[in-house]
Design a protein around this motif. Structure first.
Motif, mmCIF file in Angstrom:
data_model
loop_
_atom_site.group_PDB
_atom_site.id
_atom_site.type_symbol
_atom_site.label_atom_id
_atom_site.label_comp_id
_atom_site.label_asym_id
_atom_site.label_seq_id
_atom_site.Cartn_x
_atom_site.Cartn_y
_atom_site.Cartn_z
ATOM 1 N N THR A 180 0.847 -1.189 0.000
ATOM 2 C CA THR A 180 0.000 0.000 0.000
ATOM 3 C C THR A 180 0.880 1.236 0.000
ATOM 4 O O THR A 180 1.803 1.351 0.819
ATOM 5 C CB THR A 180 -0.928 0.020 1.227
ATOM 6 O OG1 THR A 180 -1.780 -1.122 1.208
ATOM 7 C CG2 THR A 180 -1.784 1.286 1.230
ATOM 8 N N VAL A 181 0.607 2.140 -0.923
ATOM 9 C CA VAL A 181 1.343 3.401 -1.020
ATOM 10 C C VAL A 181 0.397 4.530 -0.638
ATOM 11 O O VAL A 181 -0.673 4.682 -1.236
ATOM 12 C CB VAL A 181 1.898 3.620 -2.436
ATOM 13 C CG1 VAL A 181 2.622 4.962 -2.521
ATOM 14 C CG2 VAL A 181 2.844 2.481 -2.825
ATOM 15 N N ASP A 182 0.786 5.318 0.377
ATOM 16 C CA ASP A 182 -0.010 6.455 0.849
ATOM 17 C C ASP A 182 0.747 7.749 0.599
ATOM 18 O O ASP A 182 1.955 7.838 0.863
ATOM 19 C CB ASP A 182 -0.308 6.325 2.343
ATOM 20 C CG ASP A 182 -1.260 5.185 2.643
ATOM 21 O OD1 ASP A 182 -2.446 5.288 2.291
ATOM 22 O OD2 ASP A 182 -0.803 4.189 3.241
ATOM 23 N N ASN A 183 0.018 8.723 0.100
ATOM 24 C CA ASN A 183 0.564 10.066 -0.108
ATOM 25 C C ASN A 183 -0.386 11.077 0.502
ATOM 26 O O ASN A 183 -1.605 10.967 0.341
ATOM 27 C CB ASN A 183 0.748 10.370 -1.597
ATOM 28 C CG ASN A 183 1.863 9.572 -2.229
ATOM 29 O OD1 ASN A 183 3.030 9.919 -2.094
ATOM 30 N ND2 ASN A 183 1.502 8.491 -2.904
ATOM 31 N N ALA A 184 0.182 12.080 1.196
ATOM 32 C CA ALA A 184 -0.636 13.109 1.819
ATOM 33 C C ALA A 184 0.054 14.462 1.682
ATOM 34 O O ALA A 184 1.288 14.549 1.662
ATOM 35 C CB ALA A 184 -0.885 12.786 3.294
ATOM 36 N N LEU A 185 -0.762 15.504 1.582
ATOM 37 C CA LEU A 185 -0.251 16.866 1.472
ATOM 38 C C LEU A 185 -1.069 17.767 2.373
ATOM 39 O O LEU A 185 -2.298 17.826 2.257
ATOM 40 C CB LEU A 185 -0.315 17.361 0.032
ATOM 41 C CG LEU A 185 0.135 18.803 -0.219
ATOM 42 C CD1 LEU A 185 1.621 18.951 0.110
ATOM 43 C CD2 LEU A 185 -0.164 19.221 -1.645
ATOM 44 N N ASN A 186 -0.372 18.468 3.280
ATOM 45 C CA ASN A 186 -1.005 19.439 4.171
ATOM 46 C C ASN A 186 -0.597 20.825 3.685
ATOM 47 O O ASN A 186 0.558 21.237 3.847
ATOM 48 C CB ASN A 186 -0.555 19.202 5.617
ATOM 49 C CG ASN A 186 -1.328 20.061 6.596
ATOM 50 O OD1 ASN A 186 -2.101 20.936 6.218
ATOM 51 N ND2 ASN A 186 -1.111 19.812 7.890
ATOM 52 N N GLN A 187 -1.552 21.534 3.072
ATOM 53 C CA GLN A 187 -1.262 22.829 2.459
ATOM 54 C C GLN A 187 -2.007 23.930 3.209
ATOM 55 O O GLN A 187 -3.200 24.134 3.014
ATOM 56 C CB GLN A 187 -1.690 22.821 0.988
ATOM 57 C CG GLN A 187 -1.445 24.124 0.248
ATOM 58 C CD GLN A 187 0.024 24.403 0.073
ATOM 59 O OE1 GLN A 187 0.741 23.624 -0.542
ATOM 60 N NE2 GLN A 187 0.489 25.519 0.633
ATOM 61 N N PRO A 188 -1.311 24.668 4.100
ATOM 62 C CA PRO A 188 -1.977 25.784 4.785
ATOM 63 C C PRO A 188 -2.139 26.970 3.840
ATOM 64 O O PRO A 188 -1.413 27.091 2.840
ATOM 65 C CB PRO A 188 -1.023 26.105 5.931
ATOM 66 C CG PRO A 188 0.307 25.660 5.453
ATOM 67 C CD PRO A 188 0.070 24.483 4.559
ATOM 68 N N ASN A 189 -3.099 27.829 4.144
ATOM 69 C CA ASN A 189 -3.269 29.031 3.333
ATOM 70 C C ASN A 189 -2.046 29.935 3.428
ATOM 71 O O ASN A 189 -1.708 30.642 2.480
ATOM 72 C CB ASN A 189 -4.517 29.788 3.769
ATOM 73 C CG ASN A 189 -5.778 28.987 3.464
ATOM 74 O OD1 ASN A 189 -5.755 28.056 2.663
ATOM 75 N ND2 ASN A 189 -6.879 29.346 4.117
ATOM 76 N N ARG A 190 -1.410 29.913 4.575
ATOM 77 C CA ARG A 190 -0.175 30.669 4.768
ATOM 78 C C ARG A 190 0.867 29.745 5.393
ATOM 79 O O ARG A 190 0.562 28.983 6.285
ATOM 80 C CB ARG A 190 -0.402 31.878 5.686
ATOM 81 C CG ARG A 190 -1.347 32.944 5.119
ATOM 82 C CD ARG A 190 -1.516 34.090 6.105
ATOM 83 N NE ARG A 190 -2.413 35.108 5.566
ATOM 84 C CZ ARG A 190 -2.744 36.232 6.227
ATOM 85 N NH1 ARG A 190 -2.229 36.448 7.443
ATOM 86 N NH2 ARG A 190 -3.580 37.101 5.662
#
Length: 302
Positions: A181-191
Motif C-alpha cells: 500500500t502506497v499512501d501520499n498526503a499533502l497538508n497545504q496551509p493558506n499561509r
C-alpha cells in the motif's frame, strides 16, 4: 391313400425345385464378391482419441464479496471533524490469466490442474478536506499479485455433440508475489510552508493464499481439435501477512525525515510498538481476496 402320399411327395419336390431355381437366378443377377473386405466402423481421428488437453484462459473479477473495504480519513485542525471515504471494491478484483492441463477421465468427468496469476486492480482512494485555513489531501493505493495453482474436477451437466454445459470445482493454493500500500498526503496551509507525507507499506512475507474455486460455463466446438469456452467463475482465497516493512519519506515544514518500521505478525505473543527496537510485534490477521467474474478461453485436444 398311397396315391395321396405320392401326390404330396411330388408337390414337395416341385416346390423345392422352384426355390432352387429362384436362388440360382438371384445369385446370377447379384453375384457375391467373396474377396471384398468386411465393412468396418469409421476410424476415429487422433484428436477425438486423445484424452489429454491444454487450455489457455483469462478472467476478470467484477465483484469482491466478503472482503474488507478500505477507507481513508482526514482530521480537521480542531480535531472535531473526521471526513472519510470508502472504496466500492476490495482485493481480488481485476484480471487473471493462466494455463491448464487436463485429462478426460470419462464421458461426464474431466480432471486437471490450472496455474494462473491474479494481476489485480489497484484499490485506490483519494480524499481531501478544507476548513478554511488549510487543505489536507491524501491518497492510498493497494496492489496485490498472486500466483495460484488449482487442482480441479469438471462435471458435464448437459452434453451435446456441438457443446456441453459444465460446472467445475477446485482447491486453490496461492503464492503472494506482491502486496503493498502506497499512501501520499499533502497538508497545504493558506499561509506558510506545506508538509508532505509518503509511506510505502510492503508485506514482504505472507502465508499461502488458500481457498477454493467454483465455475459454471459452456464449452463449444470450434474445430476438430479446438474448443472455446465461457464461464462465470468465483474465487475464495485468504492469507495471513507475516512481515510488514513501512518506509516513510516525509517533508515537514521544509525538513525531510525518513524512516523504516518493521513489524512481524504472530498468532501469540506481545504487541510491541517501538521506533528504537525492531522488529515490532503485532497480532496476525486474515486478508480475504474473493472475486466473482467472467472468463473465456481455448481448449486444445492433442
Amino acid at each position: 391313400m398311397n396315391r395321396f402320399v405320392m401326390l404330396l411327395i411330388g408337390l414337395l419336390m416341385c416346390t423345392a425345385m422352384v426355390q432352387a431355381q429362384s436362388t440360382l437366378a438371384s445369385n446370377t443377377l447379384h453375384p457375391v464378391d467373396k474377396t471384398a473386405a468386411p465393412e468396418t466402423a469409421p476410424r476415429k481421428t487422433k484428436a477425438s482419441e486423445s484424452p489429454f488437453y491444454v487450455k489457455l484462459y483469462g478472467s476478470y473479477g467484477l465483484l469482491t464479496p466478503g472482503v474488507q473495504i478500505n477507507y481513508s480519513e482526514t482530521q480537521s485542525a480542531t480535531g472535531i471533524a473526521f471526513p472519510f471515504k470508502t472504496t466500492n471494491k476490495g482485493l481480488g478484483a481485476g484480471p487473471r490469466a493462466g494455463i491448464g492441463v487436463g485429462l478426460i477421465a470419462s464421458e461426464f468427468i474431466n480432471v486437471g490442474v490450472d496455474a494462473d496469476i491474479l494481476f489485480g486492480t489497484a484499490v485506490t482512494i483519494t480524499n481531501s478536506y478544507n476548513d478554511g485555513s488549510f487543505t489536507y489531501t491524501n491518497s492510498s493505493s493497494t496492489t496485490l499479485k498472486v500466483l495460484s495453482i488449482t487442482p480441479n474436477i469438471t462435471f458435464k451437466a448437459l452434453s451435446r455433440p456441438a457443446y456441453y454445459i459444465y460446472n467445475r470445482l477446485g482447491l486453490v493454493g496461492g503464492l503472494v508475489l506482491d502486496y503493498k500500500t502506497v499512501d501520499n498526503a499533502l497538508n497545504q496551509p493558506n499561509r506558510g510552508v506545506a508538509s508532505s507525507f509518503e509511506t510505502t507499506a510492503t508485506y514482504t512475507k505472507n502465508s499461502l493464499a488458500l481457498g477454493y474455486q467454483a465455475a459454471l460455463g459452456i464449452q463449444f466446438r470450434l474445430s476438430q481439435a479446438i474448443r472455446g469456452f465461457a464461464e462465470v467463475v468465483a474465487y475464495n482465497q485468504s492469507f495471513k501477512p507475516k512481515r510488514l516493512e513501512v518506509v516513510s519519506s516525509n517533508v515537514i515544514a521544509g525538513k525531510p525525515t525518513n524512516g523504516v518500521v518493521v513489524t512481524e505478525y504472530t498468532d501469540e505473543g506481545s504487541i510491541v510498538n517501538s521506533t528504537t527496537s525492531q522488529p515490532n510485534q503485532a497480532l496476525s490477521f486474515n486478508v480475504a481476496m474473493n472475486s466473482v467474474g467472467v472468463g473465456v478461453g481455448l481448449v486444445v485436444r492433442f
